[in-house]
Structures are given as C-alpha cells and as structure tokens.
Write a protein that holds these residues in place. Structure first.
Motif, mmCIF file in Angstrom:
data_model
loop_
_atom_site.group_PDB
_atom_site.id
_atom_site.type_symbol
_atom_site.label_atom_id
_atom_site.label_comp_id
_atom_site.label_asym_id
_atom_site.label_seq_id
_atom_site.Cartn_x
_atom_site.Cartn_y
_atom_site.Cartn_z
ATOM 1 N N GLU A 193 -8.039 10.922 2.771
ATOM 2 C CA GLU A 193 -7.025 10.875 1.723
ATOM 3 C C GLU A 193 -6.022 9.752 1.979
ATOM 4 O O GLU A 193 -5.572 9.081 1.044
ATOM 5 C CB GLU A 193 -6.300 12.219 1.607
ATOM 6 C CG GLU A 193 -7.100 13.325 0.953
ATOM 7 C CD GLU A 193 -8.170 13.909 1.861
ATOM 8 O OE1 GLU A 193 -8.234 13.497 3.051
ATOM 9 O OE2 GLU A 193 -8.938 14.769 1.400
ATOM 10 N N GLU A 194 -5.669 9.542 3.238
ATOM 11 C CA GLU A 194 -4.735 8.477 3.566
ATOM 12 C C GLU A 194 -5.366 7.106 3.321
ATOM 13 O O GLU A 194 -4.688 6.168 2.855
ATOM 14 C CB GLU A 194 -4.282 8.586 5.021
ATOM 15 C CG GLU A 194 -3.379 7.465 5.516
ATOM 16 C CD GLU A 194 -2.078 7.343 4.754
ATOM 17 O OE1 GLU A 194 -1.445 6.272 4.842
ATOM 18 O OE2 GLU A 194 -1.679 8.320 4.070
ATOM 19 N N ILE A 195 -6.666 6.982 3.581
ATOM 20 C CA ILE A 195 -7.355 5.727 3.274
ATOM 21 C C ILE A 195 -7.306 5.457 1.771
ATOM 22 O O ILE A 195 -6.988 4.343 1.326
ATOM 23 C CB ILE A 195 -8.806 5.775 3.779
ATOM 24 C CG1 ILE A 195 -8.847 5.804 5.316
ATOM 25 C CG2 ILE A 195 -9.608 4.581 3.249
ATOM 26 C CD1 ILE A 195 -10.231 6.010 5.879
ATOM 27 N N GLY A 196 -7.609 6.494 0.977
ATOM 28 C CA GLY A 196 -7.543 6.333 -0.470
ATOM 29 C C GLY A 196 -6.145 5.999 -0.953
ATOM 30 O O GLY A 196 -5.970 5.202 -1.882
ATOM 31 N N LEU A 213 -5.596 -5.397 3.407
ATOM 32 C CA LEU A 213 -5.951 -3.990 3.290
ATOM 33 C C LEU A 213 -6.902 -3.552 4.397
ATOM 34 O O LEU A 213 -6.744 -2.477 4.988
ATOM 35 C CB LEU A 213 -6.585 -3.741 1.920
ATOM 36 C CG LEU A 213 -7.074 -2.324 1.637
ATOM 37 C CD1 LEU A 213 -5.914 -1.345 1.666
ATOM 38 C CD2 LEU A 213 -7.789 -2.261 0.283
ATOM 39 N N SER A 214 -7.901 -4.382 4.712
ATOM 40 C CA SER A 214 -8.902 -4.011 5.704
ATOM 41 C C SER A 214 -8.291 -3.743 7.082
ATOM 42 O O SER A 214 -8.564 -2.690 7.681
ATOM 43 C CB SER A 214 -9.986 -5.091 5.792
ATOM 44 O OG SER A 214 -10.881 -4.833 6.847
ATOM 45 N N PRO A 215 -7.468 -4.631 7.655
ATOM 46 C CA PRO A 215 -6.874 -4.329 8.970
ATOM 47 C C PRO A 215 -6.024 -3.067 8.967
ATOM 48 O O PRO A 215 -5.967 -2.353 9.970
ATOM 49 C CB PRO A 215 -6.032 -5.576 9.270
ATOM 50 C CG PRO A 215 -6.623 -6.654 8.444
ATOM 51 C CD PRO A 215 -7.104 -5.991 7.202
ATOM 52 N N SER A 216 -5.378 -2.785 7.842
ATOM 53 C CA SER A 216 -4.563 -1.576 7.752
ATOM 54 C C SER A 216 -5.418 -0.326 7.907
ATOM 55 O O SER A 216 -5.075 0.602 8.649
ATOM 56 C CB SER A 216 -3.817 -1.561 6.421
ATOM 57 O OG SER A 216 -3.181 -0.319 6.218
ATOM 58 N N ILE A 217 -6.571 -0.306 7.223
ATOM 59 C CA ILE A 217 -7.451 0.872 7.293
ATOM 60 C C ILE A 217 -8.154 0.927 8.638
ATOM 61 O O ILE A 217 -8.306 2.008 9.230
ATOM 62 C CB ILE A 217 -8.459 0.830 6.134
ATOM 63 C CG1 ILE A 217 -7.726 0.886 4.791
ATOM 64 C CG2 ILE A 217 -9.446 1.990 6.246
ATOM 65 C CD1 ILE A 217 -8.643 0.776 3.594
ATOM 66 N N VAL A 218 -8.593 -0.224 9.148
ATOM 67 C CA VAL A 218 -9.265 -0.252 10.447
ATOM 68 C C VAL A 218 -8.338 0.280 11.536
ATOM 69 O O VAL A 218 -8.735 1.102 12.385
ATOM 70 C CB VAL A 218 -9.737 -1.682 10.774
ATOM 71 C CG1 VAL A 218 -10.160 -1.796 12.234
ATOM 72 C CG2 VAL A 218 -10.896 -2.076 9.867
ATOM 73 N N GLY A 219 -7.093 -0.159 11.545
ATOM 74 C CA GLY A 219 -6.139 0.349 12.534
ATOM 75 C C GLY A 219 -5.891 1.826 12.393
ATOM 76 O O GLY A 219 -5.725 2.538 13.394
ATOM 77 N N LEU A 220 -5.882 2.313 11.153
ATOM 78 C CA LEU A 220 -5.686 3.743 10.919
ATOM 79 C C LEU A 220 -6.823 4.560 11.526
ATOM 80 O O LEU A 220 -6.589 5.602 12.163
ATOM 81 C CB LEU A 220 -5.603 3.989 9.402
ATOM 82 C CG LEU A 220 -5.400 5.429 8.946
ATOM 83 C CD1 LEU A 220 -4.017 5.929 9.337
ATOM 84 C CD2 LEU A 220 -5.590 5.537 7.433
ATOM 85 N N ILE A 221 -8.055 4.101 11.369
ATOM 86 C CA ILE A 221 -9.208 4.838 11.905
ATOM 87 C C ILE A 221 -9.235 4.764 13.426
ATOM 88 O O ILE A 221 -9.533 5.759 14.101
ATOM 89 C CB ILE A 221 -10.512 4.277 11.293
ATOM 90 C CG1 ILE A 221 -10.519 4.498 9.789
ATOM 91 C CG2 ILE A 221 -11.732 4.928 11.930
ATOM 92 C CD1 ILE A 221 -11.678 3.834 9.081
#
Length: 931
Positions: A193-196, A213-221
């Motif tokens: 949900e946070e990725i979305g 956007l990509s580095p933000s999601i990669v760091g989150l995971i």
C-alpha cells in the motif's frame, strides 16, 4: 391605508421580489454552469478512455486509475450540482453512484487473492507446480535437473553431455522462496500500500519521475521488515541446503556461493504448456551472491540471518528498478497482477558465465549454437558493462567455427591488454552440448544461462524457448544494398555502417544521445537512443525509443533482447566510420536500418513502409483487461431520454448518470426560468424559421431591453457573438445528408442499432430536444445536438483582443468508429485552413482560436456557425474519396465566400464612416442580416 400610500409600498415590494428573483436566477445559473462544466469534462475524459482502449500507446494501471478517478469526480460533480438545483428531487442518483463506484473500485483497486502454500521449497519439489506458486522457468529448471542428472547407482543418460562436479548434473542444488512468501513480505505492515501511495503521490509512473520514484521504492523495500514466518522458512530451507552440500566431499574447502535469482512473471501464466513460450512477459532479477557457508553460521545466528534477509530484500527491490518498471508498463502488466519468487542456488564461485542460444535469434537459417561468455556470473553478459566473447559452435562435430574475442583494457589507464579468451574450445563445446541437451529435452530451440565452475563443469541456471527470428534477414551489407536499391532509386550514403544487427526492423526518428542517467529525463517519445554501451539500464527508455544505436554491444545483452522483444530496431558497433556519439548530431533525423546495421541520414519512406511495425503488447494485456472491465461500467449509454424508463434509479453506468444529470439540469433551468414569478425575462425561446427549437438564456445584457412574451426574435438579441454565429448557421442552407453509398448507409444503420454508446432515441428527439444559447452582450455559448452529432460553440468577443476566443467542439456520429474518427479529422483539416488549433481524440474534436481583434473573431464565428450545420452526417461518406474531396472543396468555398461578403460589408461600413457626411444617419452592419 390610502391608495397613494399603498402604491409606493406595492412598487417597493415588486422591486424586492424582482431583485430576489434575479438573485435566485444567478445562483441557479451558477449551479447550472457547474453541471455543464462537469458534463463537458466528463465527455473529454470518456474520450480519453476510449482512446486508451484503442491501445495506441502503452500505459499502466496508474493511467487506468487516473481515468477512472477523473470520470468518477466529474460524475459526482454533476450529481451534486443537480441536487443543488433541485434539492431532494433525485435521491436515487447518490445510491446508483455508490453502487457503480464500488464495482469500478473492485476492478481497479482490488487486491489479488491471498496465496496459500509453502513459503520455501527445494528445487524440483512437486508442489512447485501449483498455480502461481513459482515462476514457470524455475519450475522447469527443477524438471531439467532431474532429467539431466544421473541418479545414484545409475550411469549417465546418453543425452547428458556434461555433468557438473556437484551432484545434480547440469543444474545446481537449491531452493525457491515462493510467490506466497514474497506476497506476505509485500503485504506485511502495508508495504504494498505504501508503494502504491508513493506512485500515486508522484503523479503515477512517468518518464520524468522514474529516476526519482524508483530509488524511493527500492529504499523502502530494502528497509522493510521480513515477516517472521517468511524469515524462518527461508533459514530452514537454507540450513537444509547447507546440510546437503556439507555432506559432499571437499565442498567446504571451496568458495561456495549462494546465488539469488528473482523472477517476475504475469499471474496466471503457470498453466501454459511445457513446449510454449511460458516465459514471455517474465523478467529476471539478478540478486546478490553471498557466501554459502559462514563461520559460526546456523539457523539461530543473528548475523547470518540478517545477511541472508538483506540479500532477499535487495533481490526483491529490483522489481522496482527503472528498467523493470518500464518493462512491465510496455507489456501491459499490472503490478498487483505480477508474481515474484526467488531462486537460491549453491554454486562455486564461477570462472565464467554467460548465455547460449541453440540457434541464431536473428537468422532462422543459422542453426549453430551461439555462446556468449564473460568472466564472473552470467549477468555480466546481460548487463552490457563487461567485455563479452562470442563463439559459434557447430551442432555436428562440436567444432568452434567462429570466435569474437573482446579487447581487454586496463580500467585505470585504458591500456589495451593482451587478448585472452574467456573460454577455450573445450569449454565452449561443453556449454554448447548442455544447451543442445536442454533443447532435446524441451523440443524447441532454447536460450540458457550457464556458469563454468573451476573444476570445468557447466551449471544451468535458466532455460527458456528461444523467440523465433524473422523469416529472412539480409546476410550481408551487399545483399542489403541490393534490396535498398529495389526500394529506392538513389539511397543516400550511410552515416554509419558495418555494425551488427541486435534487433531487426527499419524506423526513422530524431537522434537523442544519452551519456549519463540524468539524460533520460529529457528523452522524447519516438527518438533514436544513441549510447556508448548496451547497458541494461537503458532498458528504461525502450518504451519511448524508436530504435537503439550503441557504439559497442552484443546481441546477448539484456538491452538487445528487450529491443527484439519490443520490435525495436537495434544496431551495435563498432562501426566503420567511428563512434555514433561523435558522428550523429543531437536532434537530427535519421533512418535506422536494423536489418543490416546501417544508419542513414533523414527519413527514407521507401524503407520504412516495407518494414514491420513494433510489437504492441497492450491488446489482451492485464492492464487493458482492467480498463475494459472498468469502461463497461462507465462508457455505455443505455438510457433513452424520451422513454418512461428515463429515471435515476435505472442508470447503469457513469455515462447514464452524467447524461441524466445534464438532461434534468437543462429541464430544471428552463422550468425555473419559465415561471413568471422567477425572472421571466431570462429564458426565452428563439423565434426562428428553422424546424428546430433553440432557447436563449440571458445571462446579463444579452437582450435588447425587456422582451415580453415567451419568444425572442433574433433582432432583439443584443449578443454580438450569438448574432454572428446565427448568421453563419443560416448563411448557406443545408441541403440534407450527402449522397451515400450502400456501405456508408449500412454502417450508420448497424451502428445506430448495435452500438450501446449511442442514444437510441437520437433521431426521434431531433425536432424536440432543447438546444440553447447562453448569452451576454460579448459572450455566447451554444450547446446543440443534431441527431447523433453533438456540437458546442463558445466565444468571447470584445474590445480586449487578448481575451477574445472562439471554441468549436464536435463529437459523436451515427456511423462506425472509423468513419467518425475520419469525420473529425476531416473537419479539423477544414478548420485548420482558417487558423484554428485542433485537438482530435478518437471521435471528438476541439478547435480553438484566440487573441484575435474583434472583427477577426467575428469572422471565425461565421466559420464556426457554418460548421455547426454542415458537418452533419458527413461520417457516411468518409470512405468515398472523390465525394469527400468534392465536399471539402465545396465547404471551403462556402466559408471563404461567407468571409468575403462579411469583409465587403465591413468595408462598406468603414467607407460610410469615413465619408464625412455627418448629417446622414449611419447604421452598423447587422451581423445577423441574411447574405
């Protein structure tokens, strides 16, 4: 109270009532205008959705959700403002809105079902064949492990060419972290949900925000917490693998590595037959390689556990790398509809790795085995950042008939080192034999990933069917020149030649040189991507690039493979003339002839016309299926305004709701204005000699004084733009529908009876439906419907040139969609002759011209009025070229004659004004006067 005392009180009361009526009218008009604005925006967004359904360009679920959200918003605005116009009169609208919205939300926002099943299983376990539990290619790898490896106490099968030093033959031992486990990780603590949310907050996946956007999601995971049950299952499977490997002699003295390899694939593809390309749409995530054994490692060692979990998170985070996101978007894959699993393999630190094809991916007649090798792991061949050697091995006899050894260079100094091949002939032959054994087992040409271990054994890491090449490609540049000469009499000299074909096809586009990652932000759609090396990172641009030109590269790279998959021409050097980064000019138009590795200057139509088009994966894709399912609840128009069933409770789609609100808002506005106690001077029916009713809503000073009675003649209309528009509508009598051929007539009849998007009562309502002008002295807005055709004209014409504009909008029609699209393109061409800026979206046209002096703006209103009447039923002749050309010439002649007569009238008025005879009365030319 005396009579003289009572009369002033009565006048005051009457004035107060009139003022209150004017105020009430103004408030209602404001609500009415909001309904019209929402209805107009709703039609625009529905047109965008119809265009998306045509699959002209790739798009993702963010586009689907955005379209659905915008339609939902405008429909709600229609309902809300209608409720303000008629409080409590249509309560069912909100209930129908909620019901339809719930159905749409379930389609575009619904979560996939929770996966049940084991979280980690050893390679080859029978439960891996359960639907969507593991990637088809990894499942097949377990089957190949059993088929290629000799069992204990048995001799090797004759088909087994090479066996690894490890037990299990050509496939290393390992296990799979299943899709069920990965789903639990992404759902843990609302990670998905946070990725979305981050994707939505950034405005969706767009080329300009992908690098952020990509580095933000990669760091989150990478920072996410792994659920305990997933971590425990992973460590248990790893501990079992270590135990199996430790039981083998001498293994612990070797540099054993745990190689993590993720796989992303479309949900539902695991049911594909064994001998089909069930790997289509799948993507490999090359995770890190970590030591298999660690000092003091065990199931309870926290440092060991953390190291393994970090490797898992790093592998899964690659699902959101820029190239992976762009790949899924171009394939039309839903993020929520793609599964991911991770294969973990125990391998000794390899001497070399690479890819092998049991055929040529570009030439069907070349049946030799193509082996590509680099030092280290297999991804060194795919990522494009390493030097790669190529070997062609004959099927019969195993001789190496071609070697292409990449030059080595010292990284610090750039000094060319002595050329040492990665593989000797024996190793190249061993790789080829393993590839042929896989082909024999699977029954189709194969593409495999392999590793060469220090003991000389070859391990198989991946196998998939080799995509079929084109039937014929020129074998040489000379053969290509002969073909080019047959297509064009004088082909220009090549800018670049001597390159290799990495992707076939011919396309033209402007050059865009990319030297670093930040250059991708300005990459335009349809440009030719020019780079130094065929790095996998540039795959993020393949959904926008028309072709790829690289100074260095191999057909084995991931960039080349994806370019072939997408149908994009790709040409890799070295080129005879030198570096394309130096020879090609930024923005210059070039033609890339991918079939033979040549780049020509300019656009050569003869080459392009005969070339196949790029692949379009959108038809039938999961994203398009979601959009189509949502559109079923949004686009169809199922209500008949003249039917007794035209009730709010019977609205089945958002289009129904919007149309119902529009019809009732018009009815409410005219009902309110026609009541004598409520602003009787505001709403009048136009007195005219045409068989169609027009109503006029006076917003401010659109009438010439007070008009008594229910009718207003055109002579009493003071609105300058309305009078001019009316003159254009009546200047040239409409002669009825054009002579139509049988196909055009049948197209209209079929569409009128079979298309649910058309209103079935349109023809019956031709003479009865209200068409209305909203006017003031300098403003006019016409909303009209002629049969199946919807026309709107809006104009502001005054003394302030920057504020003047004319807008003409047209949509709908009775024929099929192809004819309706041709009609709006035809009308756009006509309006373009007079300076209108036209935007065409499917069968909807919006034309605008602005910043005109008042006389010029009125001239354009004449053209808009003419088009309002004379564009009816043109869709029936859109396939009749001669009649269409004749009609175009006739309509242009009518418009130009209309403008010439208006100019003559204006000149006569100016001459009269300059005559100096002030005693003679002068009268301005009436823009509504007949021609």
């Amino acid at each position: 109270m005396g009579l003289f005392c009572w009369l002033p009180f009565r006048r005051k009361r009457r004035d107060e009532e009139r003022a209150a009526a004017e105020e009430a009218f103004a408030a209602r008009y404001h609500r009415f205008k909001l309904v019209l604005n929402a209805w107009a925006k709703l039609q625009e967004v529905m047109t965008e959705m119809e265009l998306a359904l045509c699959c002209v360009h790739p798009f993702g679920m963010q586009t689907v959700r955005s379209l659905c959200t915008r339609i939902t918003t405008q429909v709600y605005q229609c309902i809300r403002q209608l409720d303000e116009l008629a409080p409590g009169r249509y309560p069912e609208l909100f209930a129908r809105f909620d019901a339809i919205q719930a159905e749409v939300s379930a389609i575009v926002y619904g979560r996939p079902a929770t996966m049940d099943g084991p979280l980690a299983l050893p390679l080859g376990h029978p439960d891996l064949t359960l639907p969507d539990l593991a990637d088809p290619a990894l499942t097949r790898l377990g089957e190949l492990r059993a088929a290629l490896a000799p069992r204990d106490g048995e001799a090797a099968a004759p088909a087994t060419p090479v066996t690894s030093g490890m037990s299990g033959g050509g496939v290393p031992d390992g296990f799979i972290i299943t899709a069920a486990a990965c789903q639990r990780l992404f759902r843990h603590q609302a990670l998905q949900e946070e990725i979305g949310r981050r994707v939505q907050a950034s405005g969706g996946i767009r080329p300009d925000n992908l690098l952020d956007l990509s580095p933000s999601i990669v760091g989150l995971i990478q920072a996410a917490e792994v659920p305990d049950e997933v971590a425990d299952a992973l460590m248990d499977a790893l501990y079992a693998l270590r135990k199996r490997m430790a039981a083998r002699p001498g293994v612990q003295e070797r540099d054993m590595r745990l190689l993590l390899r993720g796989r992303v694939w479309p949900q539902g593809s695991t049911g594909a037959a064994e001998n089909t390309d069930d790997d289509a749409g799948g993507m490999t995530l090359w995770g890190p390689s970590i030591p298999l054994f660690e000092q003091g490692s065990g199931p309870d060692a926290q440092s060991d556990r953390q190291r393994v979990l970090d490797a898992l998170r790093a592998t899964l985070a690659l699902k959101y790398s820029p190239q992976a996101i762009a790949y899924r978007r171009n394939r039309g894959l839903r993020d929520a509809g793609t599964c991911v699993c991770v294969g973990c393999f125990a391998v000794e630190a390899p001497v070399a790795g690479g890819i092998a094809y049991t055929g040529n991916p570009l030439h069907a007649r070349d049946t030799s085995v193509h082996v590509y090798a680099a030092r280290g792991l297999s991804e060194a061949v795919e990522d494009g950042a390493h030097d790669v050697d190529a070997y062609h091995v004959c099927r019969v006899g195993g001789s190496v008939r071609l070697r292409s050894i990449a030059p080595r260079a010292e990284a610090a100094t750039g000094e060319v080192l002595p050329v040492l091949p990665v593989l000797d002939d024996a190793a190249a032959r061993a790789v080829a034999e393993l590839a042929l054994a896989v082909e024999e087992r699977c029954g189709l040409p194969q593409e495999i990933d392999w590793l060469l271990e220090p003991d000389g054994s070859v391990s198989l890491l991946h196998a998939r069917p080799l995509p079929a090449p084109r039937a014929h490609l020129p074998e040489s540049y000379a053969e290509s020149e002969a073909e080019d000469a047959a297509q064009t009499e004088c082909p220009p000299p090549a800018l670049l030649d001597g390159g290799i074909t990495a992707g076939p096809g011919v396309v033209a586009g402007p050059v865009h040189i990319v030297r670093q990652r930040d250059d991708v932000r300005s990459f335009p759609d349809g440009a030719v991507l020019v780079v130094e090396r065929d790095l996998a990172d540039w795959g993020m641009l393949l959904d926008r690039a028309s072709a790829v030109v690289a100074e260095r590269g191999r057909i084995s790279s991931q960039l080349a493979a994806v370019a072939r998959e997408f149908g994009k021409p790709a040409v890799f050097g070295p080129f005879r003339q030198g570096s394309p980064l130096d020879l090609l000019e930024q923005g210059a138009m070039v033609t890339v002839h991918g079939d033979v590795g040549v780049v020509y200057p300019g656009r050569i139509e003869a080459f392009i016309e005969s070339a196949p088009h790029e692949c379009n994966f959108m038809p039938g894709s999961p994203v398009l299926q979601a959009l189509d399912a949502a559109a079923h609840h949004m686009l169809p128009l199922t209500l008949d305004p003249d039917s007794p069933d035209f009730k709010s409770a019977n609205c089945r789609t958002f289009h129904d709701l919007g149309r119902f609100c529009h019809e009732k808002a018009v009815a409410e506005m005219f009902r309110f204005g026609s009541q004598q106690r409520h602003a009787p001077q505001r709403v009048k029916q136009l007195q005219c000699d045409v068989p169609k009713q027009f109503w006029v809503v006076n917003l401010d000073d659109g009438f010439d004084g007070d008009v008594n009675g229910p009718l207003v003649p055109i002579a009493r209309v003071a609105s300058v733009p309305m009078r001019t528009l009316w003159r254009g509508m009546n200047a040239v009598p409409w002669q009825g529908p054009p002579p139509v051929d049988a196909k055009g007539f049948l197209s209209v009849m079929f569409e009128a009876t079979a298309n649910p998007h058309l209103d079935p009562a349109a023809q019956s309502a031709f003479f009865t439906e209200r068409n209305y002008f909203m006017v003031s002295r300098n403003y006019c807005s016409l909303h009209s419907r002629f049969g199946f055709h919807f026309v709107a004209v809006e104009s502001l014409v005054g003394d302030r040139t920057p504020e003047n504009y004319v807008v003409f909008q047209l949509r709908g029609g009775a024929a099929n969609i192809e004819r309706r699209v041709r009609r709006v393109e035809f009308v756009a061409g006509l309006l373009g002759e007079f300076g209108f800026a036209c935007t065409v979206r499917r069968d909807a046209l919006s034309a605008r011209i602005e910043n005109l002096p008042q006389p010029d703006a009125l001239r354009m209103l004449l053209v808009a009025g003419y088009m309002t009447i004379h564009t009816r039923q043109l869709d029936m002749i859109m396939n009749d070229g001669p009649q269409l050309a004749e009609r175009r010439a006739s309509m242009l002649a009518d418009c130009r004659r209309l403008l010439e007569e208006a100019d003559l009238a204006a000149a006569a008025e100016a001459e009269q004004a300059m005559s100096g005879d002030d005693a003679r009365p002068r009268r301005a030319v009436d823009p509504a006067a007949p021609i």
